[in-house]
Design a protein around this motif. Structure first.
Motif, PDB file in Angstrom:
ATOM      1  N   MET A   1       0.791  -1.292   0.104  1.00 16.25           N
ATOM      2  CA  MET A   1       0.010   0.091  -0.147  1.00 16.25           C
ATOM      3  C   MET A   1       0.878   1.115   0.016  1.00 16.25           C
ATOM      4  O   MET A   1       1.850   1.320   0.830  1.00 16.25           O
ATOM      5  N   ARG A   2       0.615   2.277  -0.813  1.00 16.78           N
ATOM      6  CA  ARG A   2       1.456   3.411  -0.910  1.00 16.78           C
ATOM      7  C   ARG A   2       1.192   4.359   0.240  1.00 16.78           C
ATOM      8  O   ARG A   2       0.212   4.589   0.735  1.00 16.78           O
ATOM      9  N   ASP A   3       2.227   4.964   0.746  1.00 19.03           N
ATOM     10  CA  ASP A   3       2.252   5.557   1.675  1.00 19.03           C
ATOM     11  C   ASP A   3       2.738   7.106   1.242  1.00 19.03           C
ATOM     12  O   ASP A   3       3.940   7.290   1.376  1.00 19.03           O
ATOM     13  N   GLU A   4       1.962   8.079   1.071  1.00 17.47           N
ATOM     14  CA  GLU A   4       2.339   9.434   0.611  1.00 17.47           C
ATOM     15  C   GLU A   4       2.997  10.181   1.464  1.00 17.47           C
ATOM     16  O   GLU A   4       4.246  10.693   1.121  1.00 17.47           O
ATOM     17  N   LEU A   7       6.759   8.660   1.410  1.00 20.95           N
ATOM     18  CA  LEU A   7       7.134   9.292   0.211  1.00 20.95           C
ATOM     19  C   LEU A   7       7.673  10.470  -0.078  1.00 20.95           C
ATOM     20  O   LEU A   7       8.622  10.915  -0.545  1.00 20.95           O
ATOM     21  N   ALA A  36       9.190   8.911  -7.809  1.00 23.99           N
ATOM     22  CA  ALA A  36       8.101   8.277  -6.759  1.00 23.99           C
ATOM     23  C   ALA A  36       6.856   8.211  -7.343  1.00 23.99           C
ATOM     24  O   ALA A  36       5.860   7.611  -6.707  1.00 23.99           O
ATOM     25  N   ASP A  38       3.775   7.399  -9.759  1.00 23.12           N
ATOM     26  CA  ASP A  38       2.945   6.199 -10.471  1.00 23.12           C
ATOM     27  C   ASP A  38       2.750   6.595 -11.944  1.00 23.12           C
ATOM     28  O   ASP A  38       2.761   5.606 -12.623  1.00 23.12           O
TER      29      ASP A  38
END
Length: 164
Positions: A1-4, A7, A36, A38
């Protein structure tokens, strides 16, 4: 899961690290924001929004990154806007492009060593050592870059035995 949040922290940490080495901080922020992302490309407005800076700050950074051949500008058909994307293998390409700098550094250091009286002097030995190092790197870097290209090709083919 992407962790803004993580990042954003990564982008700032990496740009500070490159900044410590003399790389312009905003250019570092832009390049790592692109890395970073997508999305394959981002507009200047999207970069400015993600970094909470002015479009003018983005303009200078992408101009610098374009000159280094790390970022390319893509015109959006039917629009006056451009999008920016990382050049494929940008770190590899920058390294290859800067190989001539190694020869320049080696030659300049050799000239300095000669001017300092050669290897028989403390300064001459230091400068000759610098020249030796950059000559060695220049001689050995092509084989490392070739090996990197082989590893990437093997990974693209799905070779599980590709040894990194």
């Amino acid at each position: 899961m992407r962790d803004e949040t993580a990042l954003r922290s990564f982008v700032e940490d990496m740009s500070r690290l490159l900044g410590d080495w003399g790389f312009p901080r905003m250019a570092g922020r832009v390049v790592f924001t692109l890395m970073a992302a997508d999305e394959r490309s981002l507009s200047a407005g999207e970069l400015a929004e993600r970094l909470d800076v002015s479009p003018a700050a983005i303009s200078g950074a992408v101009r610098y990154l374009t000159q280094l051949s790390m970022v390319t500008r893509e015109h959006v058909p039917g629009s006056r806007r451009d999008r920016y994307r990382l050049v494929d293998d940008s770190w590899y390409e920058v390294t290859v492009a800067k190989m001539t700098l190694l020869k320049t550094l080696a030659d300049a250091a050799a000239q300095g060593a000669a001017a300092a009286g050669g290897r028989d002097t403390i300064a001459g030995e230091r400068l000759a050592g610098m020249s030796d190092f950059y000559n060695w790197v220049q001689d050995n870097l092509p084989a490392m870059l070739e090996r990197w290209a082989e590893l990437k090709a093997a990974a693209a083919r799905g070779d599980q035995g590709a040894n990194r």
